[in-house]
Design a protein around this motif. Sequence first.
Motif, PDB file in Angstrom:
ATOM      1  N   PHE A 158       0.834  -1.195   0.000  1.00 29.10           N
ATOM      2  CA  PHE A 158       0.000   0.000   0.000  1.00 29.10           C
ATOM      3  C   PHE A 158       0.876   1.256   0.000  1.00 29.10           C
ATOM      4  O   PHE A 158       0.559   2.254  -0.653  1.00 29.10           O
ATOM      5  CB  PHE A 158      -0.924   0.018   1.218  1.00 29.10           C
ATOM      6  CG  PHE A 158      -2.070  -0.965   1.135  1.00 29.10           C
ATOM      7  CD1 PHE A 158      -2.191  -1.850   0.072  1.00 29.10           C
ATOM      8  CD2 PHE A 158      -3.018  -1.010   2.141  1.00 29.10           C
ATOM      9  CE1 PHE A 158      -3.238  -2.767  -0.004  1.00 29.10           C
ATOM     10  CE2 PHE A 158      -4.077  -1.915   2.083  1.00 29.10           C
ATOM     11  CZ  PHE A 158      -4.185  -2.793   1.013  1.00 29.10           C
ATOM     12  N   GLY A 159       1.985   1.188   0.728  1.00 28.56           N
ATOM     13  CA  GLY A 159       2.924   2.305   0.730  1.00 28.56           C
ATOM     14  C   GLY A 159       3.515   2.549  -0.647  1.00 28.56           C
ATOM     15  O   GLY A 159       3.676   3.705  -1.077  1.00 28.56           O
ATOM     16  N   VAL A 160       3.810   1.462  -1.364  1.00 27.37           N
ATOM     17  CA  VAL A 160       4.323   1.588  -2.730  1.00 27.37           C
ATOM     18  C   VAL A 160       3.294   2.298  -3.607  1.00 27.37           C
ATOM     19  O   VAL A 160       3.638   3.176  -4.425  1.00 27.37           O
ATOM     20  CB  VAL A 160       4.665   0.195  -3.310  1.00 27.37           C
ATOM     21  CG1 VAL A 160       4.956   0.285  -4.803  1.00 27.37           C
ATOM     22  CG2 VAL A 160       5.850  -0.412  -2.572  1.00 27.37           C
ATOM     23  N   TYR A 161       2.026   1.949  -3.445  1.00 25.28           N
ATOM     24  CA  TYR A 161       0.964   2.588  -4.223  1.00 25.28           C
ATOM     25  C   TYR A 161       0.950   4.104  -3.996  1.00 25.28           C
ATOM     26  O   TYR A 161       0.841   4.895  -4.946  1.00 25.28           O
ATOM     27  CB  TYR A 161      -0.398   2.016  -3.829  1.00 25.28           C
ATOM     28  CG  TYR A 161      -0.879   0.870  -4.686  1.00 25.28           C
ATOM     29  CD1 TYR A 161      -1.918   1.041  -5.591  1.00 25.28           C
ATOM     30  CD2 TYR A 161      -0.311  -0.395  -4.585  1.00 25.28           C
ATOM     31  CE1 TYR A 161      -2.377   0.003  -6.378  1.00 25.28           C
ATOM     32  CE2 TYR A 161      -0.758  -1.452  -5.362  1.00 25.28           C
ATOM     33  CZ  TYR A 161      -1.797  -1.246  -6.257  1.00 25.28           C
ATOM     34  OH  TYR A 161      -2.247  -2.285  -7.038  1.00 25.28           O
ATOM     35  N   LEU A 162       1.054   4.517  -2.753  1.00 23.33           N
ATOM     36  CA  LEU A 162       0.990   5.947  -2.444  1.00 23.33           C
ATOM     37  C   LEU A 162       2.213   6.685  -2.990  1.00 23.33           C
ATOM     38  O   LEU A 162       2.097   7.818  -3.469  1.00 23.33           O
ATOM     39  CB  LEU A 162       0.867   6.146  -0.929  1.00 23.33           C
ATOM     40  CG  LEU A 162      -0.436   5.617  -0.319  1.00 23.33           C
ATOM     41  CD1 LEU A 162      -0.410   5.741   1.198  1.00 23.33           C
ATOM     42  CD2 LEU A 162      -1.657   6.339  -0.888  1.00 23.33           C
ATOM     43  N   ILE A 163       3.376   6.027  -2.929  1.00 27.70           N
ATOM     44  CA  ILE A 163       4.572   6.621  -3.516  1.00 27.70           C
ATOM     45  C   ILE A 163       4.406   6.771  -5.031  1.00 27.70           C
ATOM     46  O   ILE A 163       4.733   7.814  -5.614  1.00 27.70           O
ATOM     47  CB  ILE A 163       5.815   5.762  -3.194  1.00 27.70           C
ATOM     48  CG1 ILE A 163       6.121   5.837  -1.686  1.00 27.70           C
ATOM     49  CG2 ILE A 163       7.024   6.222  -4.007  1.00 27.70           C
ATOM     50  CD1 ILE A 163       7.173   4.851  -1.225  1.00 27.70           C
ATOM     51  N   VAL A 164       3.876   5.722  -5.667  1.00 30.54           N
ATOM     52  CA  VAL A 164       3.649   5.770  -7.111  1.00 30.54           C
ATOM     53  C   VAL A 164       2.638   6.867  -7.458  1.00 30.54           C
ATOM     54  O   VAL A 164       2.792   7.575  -8.465  1.00 30.54           O
ATOM     55  CB  VAL A 164       3.154   4.404  -7.633  1.00 30.54           C
ATOM     56  CG1 VAL A 164       2.679   4.504  -9.082  1.00 30.54           C
ATOM     57  CG2 VAL A 164       4.258   3.362  -7.518  1.00 30.54           C
ATOM     58  N   ALA A 165       1.605   7.029  -6.617  1.00 36.99           N
ATOM     59  CA  ALA A 165       0.593   8.060  -6.868  1.00 36.99           C
ATOM     60  C   ALA A 165       1.226   9.438  -6.949  1.00 36.99           C
ATOM     61  O   ALA A 165       0.938  10.227  -7.868  1.00 36.99           O
ATOM     62  CB  ALA A 165      -0.471   8.025  -5.773  1.00 36.99           C
ATOM     63  N   VAL A 166       2.095   9.754  -5.999  1.00 35.30           N
ATOM     64  CA  VAL A 166       2.758  11.060  -5.974  1.00 35.30           C
ATOM     65  C   VAL A 166       3.792  11.160  -7.103  1.00 35.30           C
ATOM     66  O   VAL A 166       3.863  12.172  -7.809  1.00 35.30           O
ATOM     67  CB  VAL A 166       3.423  11.303  -4.610  1.00 35.30           C
ATOM     68  CG1 VAL A 166       4.219  12.608  -4.630  1.00 35.30           C
ATOM     69  CG2 VAL A 166       2.378  11.342  -3.504  1.00 35.30           C
ATOM     70  N   ALA A 167       4.575  10.103  -7.280  1.00 35.89           N
ATOM     71  CA  ALA A 167       5.647  10.124  -8.292  1.00 35.89           C
ATOM     72  C   ALA A 167       5.096  10.299  -9.699  1.00 35.89           C
ATOM     73  O   ALA A 167       5.636  11.084 -10.500  1.00 35.89           O
ATOM     74  CB  ALA A 167       6.475   8.849  -8.200  1.00 35.89           C
ATOM     75  N   THR A 168       4.017   9.569 -10.028  1.00 42.47           N
ATOM     76  CA  THR A 168       3.444   9.695 -11.376  1.00 42.47           C
ATOM     77  C   THR A 168       2.846  11.080 -11.587  1.00 42.47           C
ATOM     78  O   THR A 168       2.974  11.662 -12.676  1.00 42.47           O
ATOM     79  CB  THR A 168       2.359   8.628 -11.620  1.00 42.47           C
ATOM     80  OG1 THR A 168       1.381   8.685 -10.564  1.00 42.47           O
ATOM     81  CG2 THR A 168       2.956   7.234 -11.671  1.00 42.47           C
ATOM     82  N   ALA A 169       2.213  11.625 -10.546  1.00 38.07           N
ATOM     83  CA  ALA A 169       1.619  12.955 -10.672  1.00 38.07           C
ATOM     84  C   ALA A 169       2.693  14.016 -10.908  1.00 38.07           C
ATOM     85  O   ALA A 169       2.570  14.855 -11.803  1.00 38.07           O
ATOM     86  CB  ALA A 169       0.812  13.279  -9.415  1.00 38.07           C
ATOM     87  N   LEU A 170       3.753  13.988 -10.115  1.00 33.15           N
ATOM     88  CA  LEU A 170       4.817  14.987 -10.261  1.00 33.15           C
ATOM     89  C   LEU A 170       5.570  14.810 -11.573  1.00 33.15           C
ATOM     90  O   LEU A 170       6.010  15.788 -12.194  1.00 33.15           O
ATOM     91  CB  LEU A 170       5.782  14.899  -9.068  1.00 33.15           C
ATOM     92  CG  LEU A 170       5.187  15.311  -7.723  1.00 33.15           C
ATOM     93  CD1 LEU A 170       6.221  15.152  -6.612  1.00 33.15           C
ATOM     94  CD2 LEU A 170       4.677  16.757  -7.762  1.00 33.15           C
ATOM     95  N   SER A 171       5.718  13.556 -12.001  1.00 38.72           N
ATOM     96  CA  SER A 171       6.371  13.294 -13.280  1.00 38.72           C
ATOM     97  C   SER A 171       5.567  13.904 -14.424  1.00 38.72           C
ATOM     98  O   SER A 171       6.133  14.532 -15.331  1.00 38.72           O
ATOM     99  CB  SER A 171       6.537  11.789 -13.493  1.00 38.72           C
ATOM    100  OG  SER A 171       7.040  11.504 -14.777  1.00 38.72           O
ATOM    101  N   LYS A 172       4.249  13.733 -14.376  1.00 44.69           N
ATOM    102  CA  LYS A 172       3.393  14.331 -15.413  1.00 44.69           C
ATOM    103  C   LYS A 172       3.468  15.853 -15.370  1.00 44.69           C
ATOM    104  O   LYS A 172       3.572  16.515 -16.400  1.00 44.69           O
ATOM    105  CB  LYS A 172       1.947  13.876 -15.215  1.00 44.69           C
ATOM    106  CG  LYS A 172       1.708  12.394 -15.424  1.00 44.69           C
ATOM    107  CD  LYS A 172       1.679  12.017 -16.893  1.00 44.69           C
ATOM    108  CE  LYS A 172       0.351  12.382 -17.506  1.00 44.69           C
ATOM    109  NZ  LYS A 172       0.198  11.831 -18.878  1.00 44.69           N
ATOM    110  N   PHE A 173       3.443  16.414 -14.162  1.00 48.41           N
ATOM    111  CA  PHE A 173       3.483  17.871 -14.017  1.00 48.41           C
ATOM    112  C   PHE A 173       4.776  18.446 -14.567  1.00 48.41           C
ATOM    113  O   PHE A 173       4.785  19.520 -15.205  1.00 48.41           O
ATOM    114  CB  PHE A 173       3.325  18.249 -12.548  1.00 48.41           C
ATOM    115  CG  PHE A 173       3.405  19.720 -12.296  1.00 48.41           C
ATOM    116  CD1 PHE A 173       2.338  20.542 -12.597  1.00 48.41           C
ATOM    117  CD2 PHE A 173       4.565  20.292 -11.779  1.00 48.41           C
ATOM    118  CE1 PHE A 173       2.412  21.919 -12.380  1.00 48.41           C
ATOM    119  CE2 PHE A 173       4.647  21.656 -11.560  1.00 48.41           C
ATOM    120  CZ  PHE A 173       3.566  22.471 -11.857  1.00 48.41           C
ATOM    121  N   SER A 174       5.877  17.731 -14.369  1.00 49.27           N
ATOM    122  CA  SER A 174       7.188  18.222 -14.804  1.00 49.27           C
ATOM    123  C   SER A 174       7.316  18.288 -16.324  1.00 49.27           C
ATOM    124  O   SER A 174       8.185  18.969 -16.850  1.00 49.27           O
ATOM    125  CB  SER A 174       8.299  17.329 -14.234  1.00 49.27           C
ATOM    126  OG  SER A 174       8.275  16.042 -14.837  1.00 49.27           O
TER     127      SER A 174
END
Length: 389
Positions: free
Chosen positions: A16-32
């Motif tokens: 579940f922790g991996v999921y939350l990390i991926v949620a933030v990482a994918t969002a910031l990656s898209k924003f960048s």
Amino acid sequence: MKEKFLKILLNPKYIFGVYLIVAVATALSKFSRGYQAINNYLIFKGVFFNTLDEKNLYLQYPERYSDMNHYGVFFSLLIAPFAVMPDWLGISLWNVANTGIFLYAIHKLPFSDPKKALFALLCLQEYITAAVSLQFNVALVGLLMLSAIYIYERKEVQSATAIVVGIFVKLYGIVGLSQFFFIKNKIKFILAGIIVAALCLCIPMIYSSPQFVIQSYLDWSHSLISKNNDNQVLGNMQDISLMGFVRRILGDASISNLTFLAFGVPLFALPYIRIKQYKNYAFQLMILASTLLFLVLFSSGSESPTYIIAVAGVMIWFTLQKEKTPLVIGLLVFVIILTCFSPSDLFPKFIKQNYIIKYSLKAVPCIVVWFRVIYELLTKDFEKDYTLN
């Protein structure tokens, strides 16, 4: 070392922790990558601000984003807290919120912790595909799962709320009613549904107007009809479904949805004749699996990020199996390779463009599993042949 690794791998807290990390990482990656990369999120923000300004929600606004919105006006309430934040933060928390609903639904499933962890692990690749798109599908599958779980727990108000919210956002939530026959207190469920629906209808009127909200629902209906027609064009990124697969194999986009539904709906409904199985939670969960698969396979609006819904259905089916036979394992592997990994670099671009996308092949493993689910619903004894632990 091996035991320690397995202990971590099969602990829901870690995955579940991996999921939350991926949620933030994918969002910031898209924003960048610039605003074009976060177009879906800009459309979602537009629902809120256009509602405030009482602008038609279903027109194009090329100065702000490309494409069009296809969510209901109630969605403006859900996206509002994120829309007023800086985009980098709003996108991140939006993804986290959607993910949290999905993870909570997995947590509520009646499986052991190792099975919940495996469930989440097997859904991870498909989740990434959905998270990258920043869409509501991750939360929607969580709401549909929770609607069924709450019915078994005799929490009719919570179940009705999950279904109605799904309906007012994306219409797909209506399939949550597939669990209606399992409800103990149907009157309570219906009354709760009416009250929640009234709230969903009226709340957006507070920060817009009653006339605008009513007109928005009329506009929404026209938008969805138009989108359904557009989705059926051969070779586009939509209609990745059983219907799209058949239409594209035959090269005939004129075959109507009703033709498929005339076959699919009766087959979907057939297991309900097994009234004696209703009391078994495993039967109810298998109906849920069938529902999640049916929703995607019989919708011309299905696209690659939608498949988190279908894959969750596959994993419910797989987790319920008491005996993991070679056929069961083979079907799971088929789903993971062709459905989950077909959008990834595992497949060469030539294969993806000329075969997987062209013929909606991403849908094929889920089509096979859905027929298998229907077969099991019609023939198996869910008290003896399935396990929840």
